[in-house]
Design a protein around this motif. Structure first.
Motif, PDB file in Angstrom:
ATOM      1  N   GLY A  26       0.760  -1.208  -0.105  1.00 61.64           N
ATOM      2  CA  GLY A  26      -0.011   0.094   0.150  1.00 61.64           C
ATOM      3  C   GLY A  26       0.727   1.247  -0.110  1.00 61.64           C
ATOM      4  N   ARG A  27       2.032   1.125   0.342  1.00 65.90           N
ATOM      5  CA  ARG A  27       3.067   2.466   0.236  1.00 65.90           C
ATOM      6  C   ARG A  27       4.354   1.855  -0.020  1.00 65.90           C
ATOM      7  NH1 ARG A  27       2.622   7.577   3.020  1.00 65.90           N
ATOM      8  NH2 ARG A  27       4.721   8.514   3.302  1.00 65.90           N
ATOM      9  N   THR A  28       5.362   2.974  -0.414  1.00 70.47           N
ATOM     10  CA  THR A  28       6.600   2.478  -0.741  1.00 70.47           C
ATOM     11  C   THR A  28       7.225   1.862   0.432  1.00 70.47           C
ATOM     12  OG1 THR A  28       6.496   4.287  -2.606  1.00 70.47           O
ATOM     13  CG2 THR A  28       8.544   3.406  -1.865  1.00 70.47           C
ATOM     14  N   PHE A  29       7.596   0.818   0.444  1.00 73.24           N
ATOM     15  CA  PHE A  29       7.988   0.169   1.732  1.00 73.24           C
ATOM     16  C   PHE A  29       9.474   1.067   2.031  1.00 73.24           C
ATOM     17  CE2 PHE A  29       8.460  -3.043   4.694  1.00 73.24           C
ATOM     18  CZ  PHE A  29       9.731  -3.612   4.819  1.00 73.24           C
ATOM     19  N   SER A  30      10.232   1.154   1.320  1.00 72.82           N
ATOM     20  CA  SER A  30      11.574   1.782   1.598  1.00 72.82           C
ATOM     21  C   SER A  30      11.307   3.121   2.228  1.00 72.82           C
ATOM     22  CB  SER A  30      12.367   1.870   0.346  1.00 72.82           C
ATOM     23  OG  SER A  30      11.764   2.441  -0.611  1.00 72.82           O
ATOM     24  N   ASP A  31      10.131   3.790   2.269  1.00 73.80           N
ATOM     25  CA  ASP A  31       9.966   5.115   2.957  1.00 73.80           C
ATOM     26  C   ASP A  31       9.544   4.752   4.375  1.00 73.80           C
ATOM     27  OD1 ASP A  31       8.286   6.617   0.096  1.00 73.80           O
ATOM     28  OD2 ASP A  31      10.291   6.373   0.603  1.00 73.80           O
ATOM     29  N   LEU A  32       9.483   3.562   4.804  1.00 70.92           N
ATOM     30  CA  LEU A  32       8.960   3.348   6.257  1.00 70.92           C
ATOM     31  C   LEU A  32       9.987   2.771   7.225  1.00 70.92           C
ATOM     32  CD1 LEU A  32       5.613   1.424   5.118  1.00 70.92           C
ATOM     33  CD2 LEU A  32       5.815   4.100   6.211  1.00 70.92           C
ATOM     34  N   ALA A  92       4.359 -14.273  23.682  1.00 67.61           N
ATOM     35  CA  ALA A  92       3.554 -12.857  23.571  1.00 67.61           C
ATOM     36  C   ALA A  92       2.964 -12.823  22.053  1.00 67.61           C
ATOM     37  CB  ALA A  92       4.772 -11.587  23.601  1.00 67.61           C
ATOM     38  N   LEU A  93       1.924 -11.767  21.914  1.00 65.44           N
ATOM     39  CA  LEU A  93       1.635 -11.625  20.666  1.00 65.44           C
ATOM     40  C   LEU A  93       2.487 -10.613  19.969  1.00 65.44           C
ATOM     41  CD1 LEU A  93      -0.764 -12.190  18.704  1.00 65.44           C
ATOM     42  CD2 LEU A  93      -1.866 -10.407  19.710  1.00 65.44           C
ATOM     43  N   TYR A  94       2.933 -10.746  18.711  1.00 65.74           N
ATOM     44  CA  TYR A  94       4.089  -9.944  18.309  1.00 65.74           C
ATOM     45  C   TYR A  94       3.288  -9.192  17.237  1.00 65.74           C
ATOM     46  CZ  TYR A  94       7.872 -12.082  20.812  1.00 65.74           C
ATOM     47  OH  TYR A  94       8.789 -12.508  21.853  1.00 65.74           O
ATOM     48  N   TYR A  95       3.564  -7.880  17.295  1.00 58.33           N
ATOM     49  CA  TYR A  95       3.282  -7.022  16.575  1.00 58.33           C
ATOM     50  C   TYR A  95       4.050  -6.178  15.605  1.00 58.33           C
ATOM     51  CZ  TYR A  95      -1.260  -7.123  19.207  1.00 58.33           C
ATOM     52  OH  TYR A  95      -2.223  -7.621  19.852  1.00 58.33           O
ATOM     53  N   CYS A  96       3.893  -6.186  14.045  1.00 54.31           N
ATOM     54  CA  CYS A  96       4.533  -5.327  13.226  1.00 54.31           C
ATOM     55  C   CYS A  96       4.141  -4.004  13.317  1.00 54.31           C
ATOM     56  CB  CYS A  96       4.425  -6.078  11.713  1.00 54.31           C
ATOM     57  SG  CYS A  96       5.597  -5.365  10.538  1.00 54.31           S
ATOM     58  N   ALA A  97       5.232  -3.197  13.244  1.00 52.14           N
ATOM     59  CA  ALA A  97       4.593  -1.629  13.249  1.00 52.14           C
ATOM     60  C   ALA A  97       5.570  -1.074  12.012  1.00 52.14           C
ATOM     61  CB  ALA A  97       5.072  -0.971  14.463  1.00 52.14           C
ATOM     62  N   ALA A  98       4.942   0.136  11.533  1.00 51.02           N
ATOM     63  CA  ALA A  98       5.493   0.975  10.316  1.00 51.02           C
ATOM     64  C   ALA A  98       5.085   2.333  10.709  1.00 51.02           C
ATOM     65  CB  ALA A  98       4.928   0.510   9.052  1.00 51.02           C
ATOM     66  N   ALA A  99       6.287   3.136  10.452  1.00 52.33           N
ATOM     67  CA  ALA A  99       6.399   4.526  10.736  1.00 52.33           C
ATOM     68  C   ALA A  99       6.957   5.380   9.350  1.00 52.33           C
ATOM     69  CB  ALA A  99       6.807   4.940  12.027  1.00 52.33           C
ATOM     70  N   ARG A 100       6.287   6.456   9.195  1.00 51.44           N
ATOM     71  CA  ARG A 100       6.990   7.067   8.175  1.00 51.44           C
ATOM     72  C   ARG A 100       8.226   8.016   8.561  1.00 51.44           C
ATOM     73  NH1 ARG A 100       1.258  10.101   6.731  1.00 51.44           N
ATOM     74  NH2 ARG A 100       1.046   9.532   9.073  1.00 51.44           N
ATOM     75  N   ILE A 111       5.431   5.932  19.821  1.00 52.13           N
ATOM     76  CA  ILE A 111       4.861   7.168  19.410  1.00 52.13           C
ATOM     77  C   ILE A 111       5.422   7.538  17.852  1.00 52.13           C
ATOM     78  CG2 ILE A 111       5.147   9.585  19.686  1.00 52.13           C
ATOM     79  CD1 ILE A 111       5.481   9.142  22.684  1.00 52.13           C
ATOM     80  N   GLY A 112       4.501   7.731  17.058  1.00 55.10           N
ATOM     81  CA  GLY A 112       4.864   8.087  15.768  1.00 55.10           C
ATOM     82  C   GLY A 112       4.485   6.737  15.007  1.00 55.10           C
ATOM     83  N   VAL A 113       4.255   5.807  15.283  1.00 56.22           N
ATOM     84  CA  VAL A 113       3.924   4.688  14.634  1.00 56.22           C
ATOM     85  C   VAL A 113       2.380   4.826  13.775  1.00 56.22           C
ATOM     86  CG1 VAL A 113       3.076   2.022  14.635  1.00 56.22           C
ATOM     87  CG2 VAL A 113       5.030   2.820  16.076  1.00 56.22           C
ATOM     88  N   ASP A 114       2.541   4.622  12.479  1.00 60.80           N
ATOM     89  CA  ASP A 114       1.425   5.034  11.691  1.00 60.80           C
ATOM     90  C   ASP A 114       0.548   3.745  11.464  1.00 60.80           C
ATOM     91  OD1 ASP A 114       3.798   7.109  10.229  1.00 60.80           O
ATOM     92  OD2 ASP A 114       1.965   7.816  11.146  1.00 60.80           O
ATOM     93  N   TYR A 115       1.108   2.504  11.296  1.00 62.28           N
ATOM     94  CA  TYR A 115       0.492   1.265  11.047  1.00 62.28           C
ATOM     95  C   TYR A 115       0.829   0.199  11.857  1.00 62.28           C
ATOM     96  CZ  TYR A 115       0.183   4.469   7.076  1.00 62.28           C
ATOM     97  OH  TYR A 115      -0.084   5.605   6.142  1.00 62.28           O
ATOM     98  N   TRP A 116      -0.174  -0.564  12.116  1.00 61.72           N
ATOM     99  CA  TRP A 116       0.049  -1.969  12.858  1.00 61.72           C
ATOM    100  C   TRP A 116      -0.259  -3.069  12.210  1.00 61.72           C
ATOM    101  CZ3 TRP A 116       2.770  -1.778  17.412  1.00 61.72           C
ATOM    102  CH2 TRP A 116       2.956  -0.493  18.082  1.00 61.72           C
TER     103      TRP A 116
END
Length: 126
Positions: A26-32, A92-100, A111-116
Motif C-alpha cells: 500500500g505504500r513505498t516500503f523503503s519510505d517506512l 507474547a503476541l508480536y506486532y509489526c509496526a510501520a512509521a513514516r 509514538i509515531g507508529v502509523d500502521y500496525w
C-alpha cells in the motif's frame, strides 16, 4: 494506507528458534521505518526491535539483544524478526509496526507508529 500482515508465529521450545515475517503493501516500503512490538499475557505492549528505512540502523530491547535479529528486504516489502535462544518469557503476541518517521522507533517507543499489523502469537514452552 499501509497493510501489514505478520506470519511465522507458533509454538517453540525453550532454546529454539522462530522467524517472523511482516509483509507490507500500500505504500513505498523503503519510505517506512519498521519495528516489532510484543504484548505478553497480563503485560503492556513493549518494544522489541526496529530497523531504519535503508536497513542500516537497528535497535533492540535489552531483553532480546544478542538473541533476536531484525532485518528487511525492500525488494520484497518484508521485514523479518529472527528469534533464537527463545525463552518462555518471550511468549507474547508480536506486532509489526510501520512509521513514516523513524524517530520514535529509534527510541523504542510506539509514538509515531502509523500502521500496525494484526499480530502473530509466539508461545515458548519450558
Amino acid at each position: 494506507q499501509v497493510q501489514l500482515v505478520e506470519s511465522g508465529g507458533g509454538l517453540a521450545q525453550a532454546g529454539g528458534s522462530l522467524r517472523l515475517s511482516c509483509a507490507a503493501s500500500g505504500r513505498t516500503f523503503s519510505d517506512l521505518g519498521m519495528g516489532w512490538f510484543r504484548q505478553g499475557p497480563g503485560k503492556e505492549r513493549e518494544f522489541v526491535a526496529s530497523i531504519s528505512q535503508n536497513g542500516l540502523s537497528t535497535y533492540y530491547a535489552n531483553s532480546v539483544k544478542g538473541r533476536f535479529t531484525i532485518s528487511r528486504d525492500n525488494a520484497k516489502n518484508t521485514v523479518y524478526l529472527q528469534m533464537n535462544s527463545l525463552k518462555p518469557e518471550d511468549t507474547a503476541l508480536y506486532y509489526c509496526a510501520a512509521a513514516r518517521s523513524f524517530s520514535g522507533l529509534r527510541r523504542g517507543v510506539a509514538i509515531g507508529v502509523d500502521y500496525w499489523g494484526q499480530g502473530t502469537q509466539v508461545t515458548v514452552s519450558s
